[in-house]
Write a protein that holds these residues in place. Structure first.
Motif: not given
Length: 410
Positions: A36-43, A90-98, A145-146
């Motif tokens: 999932r990675g760093y979900v806060a940054d992706q959000a 596009l959900r945080p923590g998914s491939l699509w967010a990264k 996800g950065q």
């Protein structure tokens, strides 16, 4: 030539590049799918994309909360619109967010492969592998996800090009500055390198023109009212956004001294001078040292420029306050490329990759612990000292005395 090096060169260049490209891309996608990675940054990125799509770029900056320059905002906006048209969630923590960062990383690879033409073939391939399979860049992009790969790569490109192609070096620098403010740390290296070659004023003019054009184009849609809010939030306010000694960066402010890294950097450190001012003074001294090295060393100019950029980039991570763990990416990218070109830098590059990767890991997946994590501080200090020793030896090495004519002819 060793057997391993001979076999490496026997592989066609296009095939070697393709393998590096596909392995890197496949590894990133696999990591993005399994973490999932760093979900806060992706959000945050996805929220910015929605703000730009709904209000437009100028109003999004006026509303506040966006602290990046506009280049990546354009990428996010286009990606979000495409995802909406394709009904992608596009959900945080998914491939699509990264995925935007992963595709950007992949897009850079062929450009670096082309830029490396002219290198000895084994060094060229090692440099490409060091970039495409870099653990810090892969983790930052595919797991966290950065998108620190953007400013790291564009800074590397600018330093690599400035000796022979100052206009294109300026374009790379301008694009980097339009993506992330951290790109500014290589500016002293670019200016000094341009001054060390013939036609200095022309080269400086080309460098400046190359930088201003992408900056102006990126800022043009903001001319209607969002330009100053963007400058204030992305280039001014961001320098004091997290006023602490260290934001999980394993540098000199992480429990190396008595103060906690979460101490305010506006507190007095010595003689009434704040910690922030002390850190900036140390960084200024490091930049001056890098310039002295550039001017005095007799290494090839491109090697000198990469060395100075590595030193200044790592100084930016090690010395000022308010550093994040991710700000190591620029120094790691340049150091890895330099290590491929010059064997004396390979241990330093390996140390930076190790501490940079693990620094990201503990912040993303665990909790930062002073007792368990300070080994990274000491290893970073050792690598920093090694940089200083290598550069000092190159810059202040005595010139060999000319041999007597009779002896030289023997």
């Amino acid at each position: 030539m060793t057997e391993a090096r001979r076999r490496l060169i026997e592989v066609p260049g296009w095939a070697f590049f393709l393998v590096c490209f596909l392995v890197s891309l496949g590894l990133q996608i696999a990591l993005a799918l399994s973490t999932r990675g760093y979900v806060a940054d992706q959000a945050i990125f996805l929220r910015w994309a929605e703000m730009v799509r709904t209000w437009g770029l100028a109003r999004a900056y006026q509303a506040g909360g966006i602290d990046y320059p506009p280049l990546y905002l354009y990428v996010l906006d286009g990606y979000a619109r495409l995802a909406q048209a394709l009904h992608v969630d596009l959900r945080p923590g998914s491939l699509w967010a990264k995925l935007p960062g992963i595709l950007t990383y992949a897009l850079f690879m062929p450009f670096l492969w082309l830029l490396s033409r002219g290198l000895r073939e084994d060094k060229r391939r090692l440099a490409m592998a060091a970039y495409a399979l870099n653990p810090v860049l892969i983790f930052d992009t595919a797991v966290w996800g950065q998108v620190d790969v953007i400013d790291a790569t564009l800074s590397l490109m600018a330093v690599w090009l400035v000796r022979k192609r100052p206009l294109f070096a300026g374009v790379a620098f301008g694009l980097g500055l339009a993506a992330k403010f951290e790109t500014v740390v290589v500016l002293p290296v670019l200016l000094c390198t341009a001054l060390l070659v013939p036609y200095r004023l022309r080269r400086l003019g080309e460098l400046a023109l190359g930088a201003l054009v992408p900056l102006a184009l990126c800022a043009l849609p903001l001319a209607g009212g969002g330009l100053w809010p963007m400058i204030r939030s992305a280039y001014i306010a961001t320098t004091g956004e997290y006023p602490y000694l260290s934001m999980n960066a394993m540098n000199i402010w992480f429990y190396l001294f008595d103060a906690s890294p979460y101490t305010s950097d506006t507190a007095p450190a010595v003689l009434g001078i704040s910690y922030k001012d002390v850190g900036l003074a140390l960084l200024a001294a490091a930049c001056l040292a890098g310039i002295v090295y550039l001017a005095r060393s007799r290494q090839a100019l491109v090697v000198r420029a990469l060395t100075a950029a590595t030193f200044v980039g790592f100084s930016f991570f090690m010395l000022p306050t308010e550093m994040h763990e991710r700000y190591m990416a620029l120094a790691v990218a340049v150091a890895s490329w330099l290590g491929a070109l010059h064997k004396r830098w390979r241990m330093v590059a390996a140390a930076l990759n190790l501490t940079g990767f693990w620094n990201l890991w503990v912040v993303c997946f665990g909790s930062v612990n002073a007792q368990q994590d300070t080994w990274m501080v000491y290893l970073n200090l050792a690598a920093y000292a090694a940089m200083g020793v290598i550069m000092a030896r190159e810059a202040f090495r005595r010139r060999a005395a000319p041999r007597p004519i009779a002896a030289a002819g023997e």
